[in-house]
Design a protein around this motif. Structure first.
Motif, PDB file in Angstrom:
ATOM      1  N   ARG A 275       0.801  -1.221   0.000  1.00  0.00           N
ATOM      2  CA  ARG A 275       0.000   0.000   0.000  1.00  0.00           C
ATOM      3  C   ARG A 275       0.842   1.283   0.000  1.00  0.00           C
ATOM      4  NH1 ARG A 275      -0.953  -1.958   5.390  1.00  0.00           N
ATOM      5  NH2 ARG A 275      -0.229  -0.500   7.015  1.00  0.00           N
ATOM      6  N   ILE A 276       2.133   1.153   0.291  1.00  0.00           N
ATOM      7  CA  ILE A 276       2.944   2.382   0.325  1.00  0.00           C
ATOM      8  C   ILE A 276       3.971   2.421  -0.831  1.00  0.00           C
ATOM      9  CG2 ILE A 276       2.660   2.882   2.759  1.00  0.00           C
ATOM     10  CD1 ILE A 276       5.865   1.278   1.601  1.00  0.00           C
ATOM     11  N   VAL A 277       3.799   1.543  -1.822  1.00  0.00           N
ATOM     12  CA  VAL A 277       4.753   1.495  -2.942  1.00  0.00           C
ATOM     13  C   VAL A 277       4.816   2.832  -3.679  1.00  0.00           C
ATOM     14  CG1 VAL A 277       5.117   0.532  -5.269  1.00  0.00           C
ATOM     15  CG2 VAL A 277       4.729  -0.991  -3.318  1.00  0.00           C
ATOM     16  N   ASP A 278       3.645   3.418  -3.969  1.00  0.00           N
ATOM     17  CA  ASP A 278       3.639   4.693  -4.713  1.00  0.00           C
ATOM     18  C   ASP A 278       4.321   5.809  -3.929  1.00  0.00           C
ATOM     19  OD1 ASP A 278       2.360   3.508  -6.824  1.00  0.00           O
ATOM     20  OD2 ASP A 278       0.341   4.140  -6.212  1.00  0.00           O
ATOM     21  N   ASP A 279       4.065   5.848  -2.614  1.00  0.00           N
ATOM     22  CA  ASP A 279       4.723   6.869  -1.792  1.00  0.00           C
ATOM     23  C   ASP A 279       6.232   6.669  -1.786  1.00  0.00           C
ATOM     24  OD1 ASP A 279       2.259   7.908  -1.172  1.00  0.00           O
ATOM     25  OD2 ASP A 279       2.067   6.815   0.727  1.00  0.00           O
ATOM     26  N   PHE A 280       6.665   5.418  -1.716  1.00  0.00           N
ATOM     27  CA  PHE A 280       8.102   5.118  -1.691  1.00  0.00           C
ATOM     28  C   PHE A 280       8.770   5.554  -3.006  1.00  0.00           C
ATOM     29  CE2 PHE A 280      11.770   2.356  -2.363  1.00  0.00           C
ATOM     30  CZ  PHE A 280      12.447   2.497  -1.162  1.00  0.00           C
ATOM     31  N   LYS A 281       8.101   5.281  -4.142  1.00  0.00           N
ATOM     32  CA  LYS A 281       8.657   5.679  -5.437  1.00  0.00           C
ATOM     33  C   LYS A 281       8.837   7.194  -5.522  1.00  0.00           C
ATOM     34  CE  LYS A 281       6.897   1.823  -8.245  1.00  0.00           C
ATOM     35  NZ  LYS A 281       6.010   1.442  -9.393  1.00  0.00           N
ATOM     36  N   GLN A 282       7.851   7.930  -4.984  1.00  0.00           N
ATOM     37  CA  GLN A 282       7.927   9.389  -5.007  1.00  0.00           C
ATOM     38  C   GLN A 282       9.102   9.887  -4.175  1.00  0.00           C
ATOM     39  OE1 GLN A 282       4.208  11.321  -4.214  1.00  0.00           O
ATOM     40  NE2 GLN A 282       5.142  13.346  -3.970  1.00  0.00           N
ATOM     41  N   GLU A 283       9.296   9.294  -3.016  1.00  0.00           N
ATOM     42  CA  GLU A 283      10.407   9.685  -2.151  1.00  0.00           C
ATOM     43  C   GLU A 283      11.757   9.357  -2.819  1.00  0.00           C
ATOM     44  OE1 GLU A 283      10.338  11.367   0.663  1.00  0.00           O
ATOM     45  OE2 GLU A 283       8.146  11.536   0.491  1.00  0.00           O
ATOM     46  N   CYS A 284      11.797   8.232  -3.526  1.00  0.00           N
ATOM     47  CA  CYS A 284      13.041   7.838  -4.221  1.00  0.00           C
ATOM     48  C   CYS A 284      13.412   8.854  -5.293  1.00  0.00           C
ATOM     49  CB  CYS A 284      12.887   6.456  -4.848  1.00  0.00           C
ATOM     50  SG  CYS A 284      13.099   5.092  -3.674  1.00  0.00           S
ATOM     51  N   ARG A 285      12.406   9.337  -6.040  1.00  0.00           N
ATOM     52  CA  ARG A 285      12.672  10.332  -7.073  1.00  0.00           C
ATOM     53  C   ARG A 285      13.322  11.579  -6.483  1.00  0.00           C
ATOM     54  NH1 ARG A 285       7.840   8.263  -9.469  1.00  0.00           N
ATOM     55  NH2 ARG A 285       6.557   9.750  -8.281  1.00  0.00           N
ATOM     56  N   GLY A 286      12.854  11.959  -5.321  1.00  0.00           N
ATOM     57  CA  GLY A 286      13.413  13.133  -4.683  1.00  0.00           C
ATOM     58  C   GLY A 286      14.849  12.938  -4.215  1.00  0.00           C
ATOM     59  N   LYS A 287      15.240  11.704  -3.985  1.00  0.00           N
ATOM     60  CA  LYS A 287      16.596  11.401  -3.520  1.00  0.00           C
ATOM     61  C   LYS A 287      17.558  11.019  -4.657  1.00  0.00           C
ATOM     62  CE  LYS A 287      16.148  11.552   1.058  1.00  0.00           C
ATOM     63  NZ  LYS A 287      17.046  12.346   1.956  1.00  0.00           N
ATOM     64  N   GLY A 288      17.030  10.934  -5.896  1.00  0.00           N
ATOM     65  CA  GLY A 288      17.894  10.546  -7.007  1.00  0.00           C
ATOM     66  C   GLY A 288      18.031   9.050  -7.196  1.00  0.00           C
ATOM     67  N   PHE A 289      17.129   8.273  -6.577  1.00  0.00           N
ATOM     68  CA  PHE A 289      17.114   6.821  -6.750  1.00  0.00           C
ATOM     69  C   PHE A 289      16.040   6.472  -7.785  1.00  0.00           C
ATOM     70  CE2 PHE A 289      18.020   7.132  -1.975  1.00  0.00           C
ATOM     71  CZ  PHE A 289      19.386   7.290  -2.197  1.00  0.00           C
ATOM     72  N   THR A 290      16.313   5.464  -8.627  1.00  0.00           N
ATOM     73  CA  THR A 290      15.382   5.103  -9.695  1.00  0.00           C
ATOM     74  C   THR A 290      14.769   3.742  -9.410  1.00  0.00           C
ATOM     75  OG1 THR A 290      16.710   6.322 -11.323  1.00  0.00           O
ATOM     76  CG2 THR A 290      15.121   4.719 -12.180  1.00  0.00           C
ATOM     77  N   VAL A 291      13.450   3.715  -9.241  1.00  0.00           N
ATOM     78  CA  VAL A 291      12.741   2.452  -9.051  1.00  0.00           C
ATOM     79  C   VAL A 291      12.373   1.900 -10.423  1.00  0.00           C
ATOM     80  CG1 VAL A 291      10.751   1.307  -8.032  1.00  0.00           C
ATOM     81  CG2 VAL A 291      11.831   3.232  -6.839  1.00  0.00           C
ATOM     82  N   ARG A 292      12.880   0.730 -10.722  1.00  0.00           N
ATOM     83  CA  ARG A 292      12.601   0.112 -12.014  1.00  0.00           C
ATOM     84  C   ARG A 292      11.259  -0.621 -11.974  1.00  0.00           C
ATOM     85  NH1 ARG A 292      16.736  -1.493 -15.411  1.00  0.00           N
ATOM     86  NH2 ARG A 292      14.949  -2.185 -16.656  1.00  0.00           N
ATOM     87  N   ASP A 293      10.449  -0.417 -13.021  1.00  0.00           N
ATOM     88  CA  ASP A 293       9.227  -1.204 -13.155  1.00  0.00           C
ATOM     89  C   ASP A 293       9.632  -2.621 -13.544  1.00  0.00           C
ATOM     90  OD1 ASP A 293       7.523   0.907 -12.570  1.00  0.00           O
ATOM     91  OD2 ASP A 293       7.518   1.595 -14.659  1.00  0.00           O
ATOM     92  N   PHE A 294       9.268  -3.582 -12.704  1.00  0.00           N
ATOM     93  CA  PHE A 294       9.754  -4.938 -12.942  1.00  0.00           C
ATOM     94  C   PHE A 294       8.770  -5.956 -12.426  1.00  0.00           C
ATOM     95  CE2 PHE A 294      12.024  -8.642 -11.149  1.00  0.00           C
ATOM     96  CZ  PHE A 294      12.477  -9.198 -12.337  1.00  0.00           C
ATOM     97  N   SER A 295       8.559  -6.965 -13.238  1.00  0.00           N
ATOM     98  CA  SER A 295       7.759  -8.118 -12.831  1.00  0.00           C
ATOM     99  C   SER A 295       8.490  -9.368 -13.297  1.00  0.00           C
ATOM    100  CB  SER A 295       6.357  -8.045 -13.456  1.00  0.00           C
ATOM    101  OG  SER A 295       5.599  -9.182 -13.109  1.00  0.00           O
ATOM    102  N   PHE A 296       8.904 -10.176 -12.348  1.00  0.00           N
ATOM    103  CA  PHE A 296       9.714 -11.348 -12.695  1.00  0.00           C
ATOM    104  C   PHE A 296       8.903 -12.334 -13.523  1.00  0.00           C
ATOM    105  CE2 PHE A 296      11.263 -15.648 -11.922  1.00  0.00           C
ATOM    106  CZ  PHE A 296      12.583 -15.503 -12.292  1.00  0.00           C
ATOM    107  N   SER A 297       9.562 -12.836 -14.607  1.00  0.00           N
ATOM    108  CA  SER A 297       8.896 -13.809 -15.473  1.00  0.00           C
ATOM    109  C   SER A 297       9.938 -14.731 -16.087  1.00  0.00           C
ATOM    110  CB  SER A 297       8.119 -13.091 -16.590  1.00  0.00           C
ATOM    111  OG  SER A 297       7.675 -14.010 -17.565  1.00  0.00           O
ATOM    112  N   GLU A 298       9.883 -15.976 -15.715  1.00  0.00           N
ATOM    113  CA  GLU A 298      10.802 -16.951 -16.313  1.00  0.00           C
ATOM    114  C   GLU A 298      10.530 -17.096 -17.806  1.00  0.00           C
ATOM    115  OE1 GLU A 298      11.745 -20.685 -14.618  1.00  0.00           O
ATOM    116  OE2 GLU A 298      11.303 -20.036 -12.561  1.00  0.00           O
ATOM    117  N   GLU A 299       9.254 -17.005 -18.187  1.00  0.00           N
ATOM    118  CA  GLU A 299       8.912 -17.120 -19.603  1.00  0.00           C
ATOM    119  C   GLU A 299       9.538 -15.988 -20.412  1.00  0.00           C
ATOM    120  OE1 GLU A 299       6.802 -17.196 -17.136  1.00  0.00           O
ATOM    121  OE2 GLU A 299       6.008 -19.258 -17.169  1.00  0.00           O
ATOM    122  N   ALA A 300       9.497 -14.769 -19.859  1.00  0.00           N
ATOM    123  CA  ALA A 300      10.084 -13.624 -20.555  1.00  0.00           C
ATOM    124  C   ALA A 300      11.589 -13.790 -20.699  1.00  0.00           C
ATOM    125  CB  ALA A 300       9.764 -12.336 -19.801  1.00  0.00           C
TER     126      ALA A 300
END
Length: 367
Positions: free
Chosen positions: A226-251
């Motif tokens: 529930r706090i993922v979006d808030d965490f991403k926003q805080e990371c942007r302010g600190k210069g950290f990049t959250v990668r959009d990622f979903s693990f997939s063995e098929e991919a």
């Protein structure tokens, strides 16, 4: 390396002309290495047709030289083959020029000069078009392969994470989620200090480094969903990049299969292109030298008249080019152009190659 193709007015006979050329330019002074240039007696036609052909041959020569250069550059720069691969049925270009023999089977001397030139022009247009298509096909596959490689070999901001992240590196439950954060190397200490307090509900000590490259580190962090979006926003302010990622063995398996297929296709394309280019270079270079022969013959008839009375030769000049030009001008001045004069002066447009000479001459470069 530069060569001169020359047509010299006869000093009585071809044999005497050749011996004089050798004596004055090679034996006495070592100004050039000379080779006879075999041109059969071609079908001349009318004076008007020769004058028209003379203009056309200059453009054709430039066009063919360009095609030869394109194929050579493709062999060396694209295919990665050595320059020695540019040969004519196994014969090096220099040897082919200096031992040139007219291909009577391919270009019958009984055929009109215009027909011969037209055939060569048509063949070269087809070669040039084929080269463009083949290079384009290879570049398409190469670009696709580079795009896949960029996903697996680029920096951590763009690299496909499926090749890095393993199932045990992530938590994916109803309430918890693991994020992948790209942290600049210089900011890793700051990351370790602050990531647990960027928002509430961060799993303590959940960050670990999965990989690092020259500039970045890939770190994990686990938190409540529930706090993922808030965490991403805080990371942007600190210069950290959250990668959009979903693990997939098929991919991951699909990407690996795509890479393997593209790599195999690219290898086959480059091998096919290299083989075709070497064959095409042989044809193009041979055609170019035949055009040079036609040009030399045409200019010689326009310069000296009929019947053909001249000696065609290839000269490889040394460093004393000015002395060589002066000597040739002196030796062959009396037997030079005695046709097509205007107001007592030779027409300098015939056999013209930068500077008027009393013999036909033009240069070709094999570089």
């Amino acid at each position: 390396m530069s060569y001169w193709l020359v047509s010299l007015p006869l000093l009585e006979t071809k044999e005497r002309t050749w011996n004089t050329l050798q004596q004055k330019t090679t034996y006495d002074n070592n100004w050039s290495i000379n080779f006879k240039f075999d041109i059969p007696e071609l079908r001349v036609g009318t004076l008007d047709s020769l004058m028209t052909l003379s203009d056309d041959l200059v453009k054709t020569n430039i066009s063919l030289e360009s095609v030869v250069g394109k194929i050579r550059r493709t062999i060396v720069d694209v295919c990665g083959s050595p320059a020695s691969a540019c040969a004519i049925d196994g014969v090096p270009v220099e040897s082919y020029l200096t031992s040139f023999q007219w291909d009577e089977a391919k270009y019958p001397s009984r055929r009109s000069l215009q027909e011969t030139v037209t055939k060569i022009q048509e063949d070269m247009v087809k070669l040039d078009d084929d080269l463009k298509v083949r290079v384009s096909e290879y570049n398409t596959v190469k670009t696709a392969l580079q795009n896949v490689q960029r996903k697996t070999q680029g920096n951590l901001l763009v690299r496909d994470l499926n090749t890095i992240v393993k199932p045990e590196d992530i938590v994916d439950s109803e309430n918890l989620e693991t994020l992948m954060v790209v942290v600049p190397k210089y900011g890793h200490a700051e990351w370790l200090k602050c990531y647990e307090s960027l928002t509430n509900f961060i799993v303590p000590r959940s960050s670990k480094v999965l990989m690092q490259d020259h500039d970045y580190m890939l770190c994990t962090v686990t938190m409540f969903r529930r706090i993922v979006d808030d965490f991403k926003q805080e990371c942007r302010g600190k210069g950290f990049t959250v990668r959009d990622f979903s693990f997939s063995e098929e991919a991951m398996e699909s990407q690996q299969a795509e890479f393997t297929e593209l790599k195999s296709t690219a290898a086959a394309k480059i091998e096919s292109l290299n083989d075709w280019c070497q064959s095409a270079f042989s044809e193009a270079f041979s055609s170019w030298i035949h055009i040079c022969a036609v040009r030399l013959f045409t200019e010689s008839i326009l310069r000296y008249g009929l019947p053909p009375k001249f000696l065609a030769a290839v000269l490889k000049p040394g460093k004393a080019e000015n002395k060589l030009r002066s000597a040739l001008g002196t030796i062959f001045s009396s037997g030079g152009a005695k046709y097509w004069k205007s107001e007592g002066k030779e027409d300098v447009t015939i056999g013209y190659d930068g500077e008027y000479q009393p013999y036909v001459s033009f240069s070709i470069s094999l570089d």
